[in-house]
Design an enzyme around this catalytic site. Structure first.
Site, PDB file in Angstrom:
ATOM      1  N   ARG A  45      49.268 -13.089  22.460  1.00 26.46           N
ATOM      2  CA  ARG A  45      48.206 -12.614  21.562  1.00 26.46           C
ATOM      3  C   ARG A  45      48.597 -11.324  20.856  1.00 26.46           C
ATOM      4  O   ARG A  45      48.282 -11.141  19.681  1.00 26.46           O
ATOM      5  CB  ARG A  45      46.909 -12.410  22.357  1.00 26.46           C
ATOM      6  CG  ARG A  45      46.224 -13.712  22.727  1.00 26.46           C
ATOM      7  CD  ARG A  45      44.928 -13.454  23.488  1.00 26.46           C
ATOM      8  NE  ARG A  45      44.435 -14.675  24.106  1.00 26.46           N
ATOM      9  CZ  ARG A  45      43.568 -15.527  23.523  1.00 26.46           C
ATOM     10  NH1 ARG A  45      43.093 -15.267  22.331  1.00 26.46           N
ATOM     11  NH2 ARG A  45      43.177 -16.615  24.149  1.00 26.46           N
ATOM     12  N   HIS A  89      28.333 -14.451  13.840  1.00 30.64           N
ATOM     13  CA  HIS A  89      28.267 -15.206  15.105  1.00 30.64           C
ATOM     14  C   HIS A  89      27.002 -16.062  15.127  1.00 30.64           C
ATOM     15  O   HIS A  89      25.920 -15.575  14.797  1.00 30.64           O
ATOM     16  CB  HIS A  89      28.263 -14.233  16.288  1.00 30.64           C
ATOM     17  CG  HIS A  89      28.189 -14.926  17.605  1.00 30.64           C
ATOM     18  ND1 HIS A  89      29.295 -15.512  18.198  1.00 30.64           N
ATOM     19  CD2 HIS A  89      27.158 -15.159  18.430  1.00 30.64           C
ATOM     20  CE1 HIS A  89      28.925 -16.076  19.333  1.00 30.64           C
ATOM     21  NE2 HIS A  89      27.634 -15.872  19.508  1.00 30.64           N
ATOM     22  N   GLU A 123      35.041  -5.446  22.810  1.00 31.20           N
ATOM     23  CA  GLU A 123      34.179  -6.260  23.683  1.00 31.20           C
ATOM     24  C   GLU A 123      33.639  -7.449  22.883  1.00 31.20           C
ATOM     25  O   GLU A 123      32.874  -7.295  21.929  1.00 31.20           O
ATOM     26  CB  GLU A 123      33.022  -5.424  24.245  1.00 31.20           C
ATOM     27  CG  GLU A 123      32.376  -6.099  25.426  1.00 31.20           C
ATOM     28  CD  GLU A 123      31.149  -5.374  25.963  1.00 31.20           C
ATOM     29  OE1 GLU A 123      30.413  -5.987  26.752  1.00 31.20           O
ATOM     30  OE2 GLU A 123      30.914  -4.213  25.564  1.00 31.20           O
TER      31      GLU A 123
HETATM   32  N1  NHR Z   1      37.684 -10.493  19.064  1.00 29.13           N
HETATM   33  C1  NHR Z   1      37.142  -9.382  19.563  1.00 29.13           C
HETATM   34  N2  NHR Z   1      37.961  -8.525  20.173  1.00 29.13           N
HETATM   35  N3  NHR Z   1      35.823  -9.091  19.491  1.00 29.13           N
HETATM   36  C2  NHR Z   1      34.980  -9.964  18.895  1.00 29.13           C
HETATM   37  O1  NHR Z   1      33.697  -9.660  18.848  1.00 29.13           O
HETATM   38  C3  NHR Z   1      35.489 -11.179  18.348  1.00 29.13           C
HETATM   39  C4  NHR Z   1      36.870 -11.413  18.457  1.00 29.13           C
HETATM   40  C5  NHR Z   1      37.439 -12.592  17.960  1.00 29.13           C
HETATM   41  C6  NHR Z   1      36.628 -13.554  17.392  1.00 29.13           C
HETATM   42  C7  NHR Z   1      34.379 -14.442  16.798  1.00 29.13           C
HETATM   43  C8  NHR Z   1      33.622 -15.067  18.006  1.00 29.13           C
HETATM   44  C9  NHR Z   1      32.456 -15.911  17.526  1.00 29.13           C
HETATM   45  O2  NHR Z   1      31.707 -15.488  16.645  1.00 29.13           O
HETATM   46  C10 NHR Z   1      35.248 -13.330  17.301  1.00 29.13           C
HETATM   47  C11 NHR Z   1      34.677 -12.152  17.763  1.00 29.13           C
HETATM   48  C12 NHR Z   1      36.364 -17.222  19.486  1.00 29.13           C
HETATM   49  C13 NHR Z   1      36.140 -17.058  20.854  1.00 29.13           C
HETATM   50  C14 NHR Z   1      37.038 -17.739  21.871  1.00 29.13           C
HETATM   51  O3  NHR Z   1      36.693 -17.846  23.033  1.00 29.13           O
HETATM   52  C15 NHR Z   1      35.075 -16.262  21.260  1.00 29.13           C
HETATM   53  C16 NHR Z   1      34.275 -15.637  20.325  1.00 29.13           C
HETATM   54  C17 NHR Z   1      34.519 -15.773  18.966  1.00 29.13           C
HETATM   55  C18 NHR Z   1      35.544 -16.584  18.555  1.00 29.13           C
HETATM   56  N4  NHR Z   1      38.255 -18.190  21.443  1.00 29.13           N
HETATM   57  C19 NHR Z   1      39.244 -18.892  22.265  1.00 29.13           C
HETATM   58  C20 NHR Z   1      40.431 -17.975  22.563  1.00 29.13           C
HETATM   59  O4  NHR Z   1      41.043 -18.160  23.636  1.00 29.13           O
HETATM   60  C21 NHR Z   1      39.800 -20.096  21.575  1.00 29.13           C
HETATM   61  C22 NHR Z   1      38.723 -21.121  21.273  1.00 29.13           C
HETATM   62  C23 NHR Z   1      39.179 -22.194  20.289  1.00 29.13           C
HETATM   63  O5  NHR Z   1      40.286 -22.101  19.729  1.00 29.13           O
HETATM   64  O6  NHR Z   1      38.385 -23.131  20.086  1.00 29.13           O
HETATM   65  O7  NHR Z   1      40.803 -17.132  21.717  1.00 29.13           O
HETATM   66  O8  NHR Z   1      32.185 -16.990  18.079  1.00 29.13           O
END
Ligand code: NHR
Length: 195
Positions: A45, A89, A123
């Site tokens: 990452r 979101h 966060e």
């Molecule tokens: N990063 C940080 N540090 N903080 C936030 O508030 C973030 C972020 C990255 C993305 C969008 C969020 C949403 O609106 C977002 C906010 C993806 C995941 C997740 O679990 C969670 C929240 C959001 C977006 N992603 C997985 C991962 O391992 C992959 C999931 C997939 O590919 O389907 O990165 O929903």
């Protein structure tokens, strides 16, 4: 992203981690620069986030908007863009942070659901809230029906929030965001309609 274009917001570029993302085609058809930073070409990452940040910097944007961006960002990235990074979101945060928000809202039996534009911090889904819109949850809603009702509101509050930011009208005080020269309650809160 399309709602931002349709609102006339000047996009410096549209960047995706997925080469096949539909948003890239939409951006191209509007004459907006595009780039792909494929996470699969990076071992971890941190490495992906460094490459993404470097690519974003080449476009010198005032603001970075996550719109359907699905990769959790490391503190290296969120610190580099602190105060100029927002996300839309699909829930009324702090309820239903994370994924599958509409399914979880239906399972939880809530009567009101919605969406949130917030500043992104390290966060996940917990940064200061800029705008929220609420929608009713109907008795026989499916996940798709509820998602569509929320999406229509996402298309209203994201351009509004971006315009406020670009106009220099947002002030952040801890977790509280205010709008210069306006009563936030009347502008950044969309109350549920009954249909
Ligand atoms: N990063 C940080 N540090 N903080 C936030 O508030 C973030 C972020 C990255 C993305 C969008 C969020 C949403 O609106 C977002 C906010 C993806 C995941 C997740 O679990 C969670 C929240 C959001 C977006 N992603 C997985 C991962 O391992 C992959 C999931 C997939 O590919 O389907 O990165 O929903």
């Amino acid at each position: 992203m399309q709602a931002l274009l349709e609102a006339g917001i000047p996009l410096a570029a549209v960047i995706s981690n997925r080469p096949a993302a539909r948003g890239l085609d939409i951006a191209r058809s509007h004459g907006v620069a595009t780039a792909v930073v494929d996470h699969r070409e990076h071992p971890d990452r941190e490495s992906f986030d460094r490459a993404l940040a470097a690519r974003i910097d080449t476009f010198q944007p005032d603001l970075v908007v996550l719109a359907g961006f699905m990769r959790i960002l490391t503190p290296t990235f969120t610190r580099a863009f602190a105060g100029r990074l927002v996300n839309i979101h699909p829930s009324l945060l702090p309820a239903f942070a994370g994924l599958d928000t509409h399914r979880r809202a239906l399972e939880a039996g809530v009567r009101i659901h919605g969406c949130t534009v917030h500043f992104v911090t390290e966060e996940l889904d917990h940064g200061p809230v800029i705008a929220q819109a609420a929608v009713p949850v109907h008795e026989h809603d499916t996940e798709d029906e509820l998602a569509a009702r929320v999406l229509a509101q996402e298309h209203r509050i994201l351009p509004a929030a971006v315009n406020w930011f670009l106009a220099g009208r947002l002030r952040v005080n801890g977790m509280r965001v205010s709008l210069v020269d306006e009563n936030m309650t009347e502008t950044a809160l969309r109350v549920p309609e009954t249909s």
